[in-house]
Design a protein around this motif. Structure first.
Motif, PDB file in Angstrom:
ATOM      1  N   VAL A  72       0.840  -1.205   0.000  1.00 10.03           N
ATOM      2  CA  VAL A  72       0.000   0.000   0.000  1.00 10.03           C
ATOM      3  C   VAL A  72       0.871   1.249   0.000  1.00 10.03           C
ATOM      4  CG1 VAL A  72      -1.696   1.326   1.312  1.00 10.03           C
ATOM      5  CG2 VAL A  72      -1.935  -1.158   1.117  1.00 10.03           C
ATOM      6  N   HIS A  73       1.949   1.218   0.780  1.00  9.42           N
ATOM      7  CA  HIS A  73       2.863   2.360   0.851  1.00  9.42           C
ATOM      8  C   HIS A  73       3.488   2.624  -0.523  1.00  9.42           C
ATOM      9  CE1 HIS A  73       6.130   4.508   3.446  1.00  9.42           C
ATOM     10  NE2 HIS A  73       5.685   5.252   2.450  1.00  9.42           N
ATOM     11  N   LYS A  74       3.860   1.573  -1.224  1.00  8.41           N
ATOM     12  CA  LYS A  74       4.432   1.748  -2.564  1.00  8.41           C
ATOM     13  C   LYS A  74       3.418   2.408  -3.492  1.00  8.41           C
ATOM     14  CE  LYS A  74       6.598  -0.686  -6.427  1.00  8.41           C
ATOM     15  NZ  LYS A  74       7.108  -1.987  -6.938  1.00  8.41           N
ATOM     16  N   SER A  75       2.160   2.027  -3.356  1.00  8.49           N
ATOM     17  CA  SER A  75       1.111   2.637  -4.174  1.00  8.49           C
ATOM     18  C   SER A  75       1.014   4.133  -3.907  1.00  8.49           C
ATOM     19  CB  SER A  75      -0.236   1.975  -3.884  1.00  8.49           C
ATOM     20  OG  SER A  75      -0.218   0.594  -4.169  1.00  8.49           O
ATOM     21  N   TYR A  86       0.989   4.349 -10.949  1.00  7.82           N
ATOM     22  CA  TYR A  86       0.118   4.175  -9.778  1.00  7.82           C
ATOM     23  C   TYR A  86      -1.132   3.390 -10.162  1.00  7.82           C
ATOM     24  CZ  TYR A  86      -3.629   5.487  -6.533  1.00  7.82           C
ATOM     25  OH  TYR A  86      -4.712   5.460  -5.693  1.00  7.82           O
ATOM     26  N   ILE A  87      -1.784   3.797 -11.220  1.00  5.77           N
ATOM     27  CA  ILE A  87      -2.995   3.108 -11.669  1.00  5.77           C
ATOM     28  C   ILE A  87      -2.684   1.657 -12.031  1.00  5.77           C
ATOM     29  CG2 ILE A  87      -4.776   3.016 -13.450  1.00  5.77           C
ATOM     30  CD1 ILE A  87      -5.181   5.235 -11.424  1.00  5.77           C
ATOM     31  N   GLU A  88      -1.580   1.454 -12.728  1.00  3.46           N
ATOM     32  CA  GLU A  88      -1.195   0.098 -13.137  1.00  3.46           C
ATOM     33  C   GLU A  88      -0.913  -0.781 -11.921  1.00  3.46           C
ATOM     34  OE1 GLU A  88       2.506  -2.091 -15.521  1.00  3.46           O
ATOM     35  OE2 GLU A  88       2.168   0.065 -15.744  1.00  3.46           O
ATOM     36  N   ALA A  92      -3.441  -3.904 -10.001  1.00  9.05           N
ATOM     37  CA  ALA A  92      -2.961  -5.283  -9.910  1.00  9.05           C
ATOM     38  C   ALA A  92      -2.965  -5.822  -8.481  1.00  9.05           C
ATOM     39  CB  ALA A  92      -1.555  -5.384 -10.490  1.00  9.05           C
ATOM     40  N   LEU A  93      -3.272  -4.975  -7.503  1.00  6.69           N
ATOM     41  CA  LEU A  93      -3.303  -5.425  -6.116  1.00  6.69           C
ATOM     42  C   LEU A  93      -4.462  -6.387  -5.882  1.00  6.69           C
ATOM     43  CD1 LEU A  93      -2.659  -2.070  -4.195  1.00  6.69           C
ATOM     44  CD2 LEU A  93      -1.020  -3.935  -4.555  1.00  6.69           C
ATOM     45  N   CYS A  94      -4.338  -7.215  -4.875  1.00  2.00           N
ATOM     46  CA  CYS A  94      -5.434  -8.116  -4.539  1.00  2.00           C
ATOM     47  C   CYS A  94      -6.582  -7.291  -3.938  1.00  2.00           C
ATOM     48  CB  CYS A  94      -4.974  -9.187  -3.557  1.00  2.00           C
ATOM     49  SG  CYS A  94      -4.552  -8.573  -1.912  1.00  2.00           S
ATOM     50  N   LEU A 101      -6.057   0.706   0.294  1.00  2.00           N
ATOM     51  CA  LEU A 101      -5.648   1.800  -0.573  1.00  2.00           C
ATOM     52  C   LEU A 101      -6.811   2.745  -0.859  1.00  2.00           C
ATOM     53  CD1 LEU A 101      -3.470   3.157  -2.244  1.00  2.00           C
ATOM     54  CD2 LEU A 101      -4.007   1.592  -4.127  1.00  2.00           C
ATOM     55  N   ASN A 102      -8.007   2.187  -1.039  1.00  2.00           N
ATOM     56  CA  ASN A 102      -9.181   3.020  -1.303  1.00  2.00           C
ATOM     57  C   ASN A 102      -9.456   3.995  -0.158  1.00  2.00           C
ATOM     58  OD1 ASN A 102      -9.884   2.109  -3.851  1.00  2.00           O
ATOM     59  ND2 ASN A 102     -11.105   0.405  -3.067  1.00  2.00           N
TER      60      ASN A 102
END
Length: 284
Positions: A72-75, A86-88, A92-94, A101-102
């Protein structure tokens, strides 16, 4: 001037840097707080281990949560550095990661970042400590408040501060969790000022759960208290003496009733205030 000389890779128990022409070996902020605040000795932690089915399963769960926090931090970093990536990456996250993240959705466009993943040092009277702060920048809280009565009462004169990103399935139920985060950010405040000459008068804890983001804020008056308390922790760590965490809780002027929504405060308490925002439900 301070010149960093830390190699990237697996975190070490200490940092090395150059201060006024001399090499300095500094302990890590996290090591200081882990020594002074024996989280594993707390009743809350012990009860959690029992619920998880034992120490081994609890450690496995802890590692999984830490890995989730890293993703999440990387996002969040990519949001500011490379929106397309960021979108990509976020897409791809579960599904479970996306829920956390939302929760940051309303925060991201209202937080102007200055530095992130910045290694900072503090040296004073032979005592040295160093660490890596998550972020520092300016928060625009008025675009994310939902409690209007609270909004009118809270005035942040200078919104620049040091921030820390947290991912929590549930908000902690003990004062020591909040205090530990605040002392960590206070250490970064001291180190940021010495390393970069940047003064931060505020600290922000961005704590995301799957349903919403909880923001905790403390200003200059409370930050001075945390800085002094961290220096006491540092002294205890370096001299291998006991730090009385329960006494710190008493000095903070707060006690726990049930959760962060049911904190019992003394009139002049030192705990951060909560910035209320609405739950977030979105999809990528």
């Amino acid at each position: 001037p301070l010149i960093m000389a830390v190699k990237k890779g697996r975190p070490k128990k200490y940092y090395q840097f150059v201060y006024e022409g001399k090499k300095v070996k500094a302990c890590r902020v996290s090591a200081v707080l882990s020594y002074c605040n024996a989280m594993t000795d707390s009743i809350g932690y012990q009860n959690w281990v029992i619920r998880e089915g034992g120490e081994a399963k609890a450690k496995k769960r802890t590692m999984a949560m830490a890995n989730r926090g890293s993703r999440v931090h990387k996002s969040l970093e990519l949001f500011y550095e490379n929106p397309d990536k960021y979108i990509e990456y976020a897409s791809a996250l579960c599904d479970d990661d996306k829920k956390y993240l939302n929760s940051y959705r309303d925060l991201l466009p209202n937080y102007k970042r200055l530095h992130s993943e910045l290694q900072v040092n503090y040296f004073n009277n032979g005592q040295a400590v160093a660490g890596t702060l998550d972020s520092c920048g300016w928060l625009n809280p008025h675009n994310i408040y939902t409690d209007k009565a609270f909004t009118n009462k809270l005035h942040i004169e200078n919104t620049f501060g040091i921030a820390d990103y947290k991912t929590k399935e549930k908000q902690p139920k003990e004062v020591l969790y909040v205090l530990k985060h605040c002392l960590q950010l206070a250490a970064y405040k001291l180190a940021l000022e010495q390393t970069k000459g940047i003064v931060a008068d505020n600290i922000y804890i961005f704590s995301a759960s799957p349903r919403q983001l909880n923001i905790y804020y403390a200003g200059k008056d409370k930050l001075e208290f945390y800085c002094n308390e961290f220096l006491k922790c540092l002294d205890a760590y370096l001299n291998k003496t006991k730090f009385d965490w329960k006494a710190l809780e008493a000095r903070s002027g707060a006690s726990w009733s049930s959760d962060w929504n049911r904190m019992v405060y003394a009139k002049d308490h030192k705990l951060p205030q909560r910035i209320y925002i609405k739950p977030v439900i979105t999809e990528f």
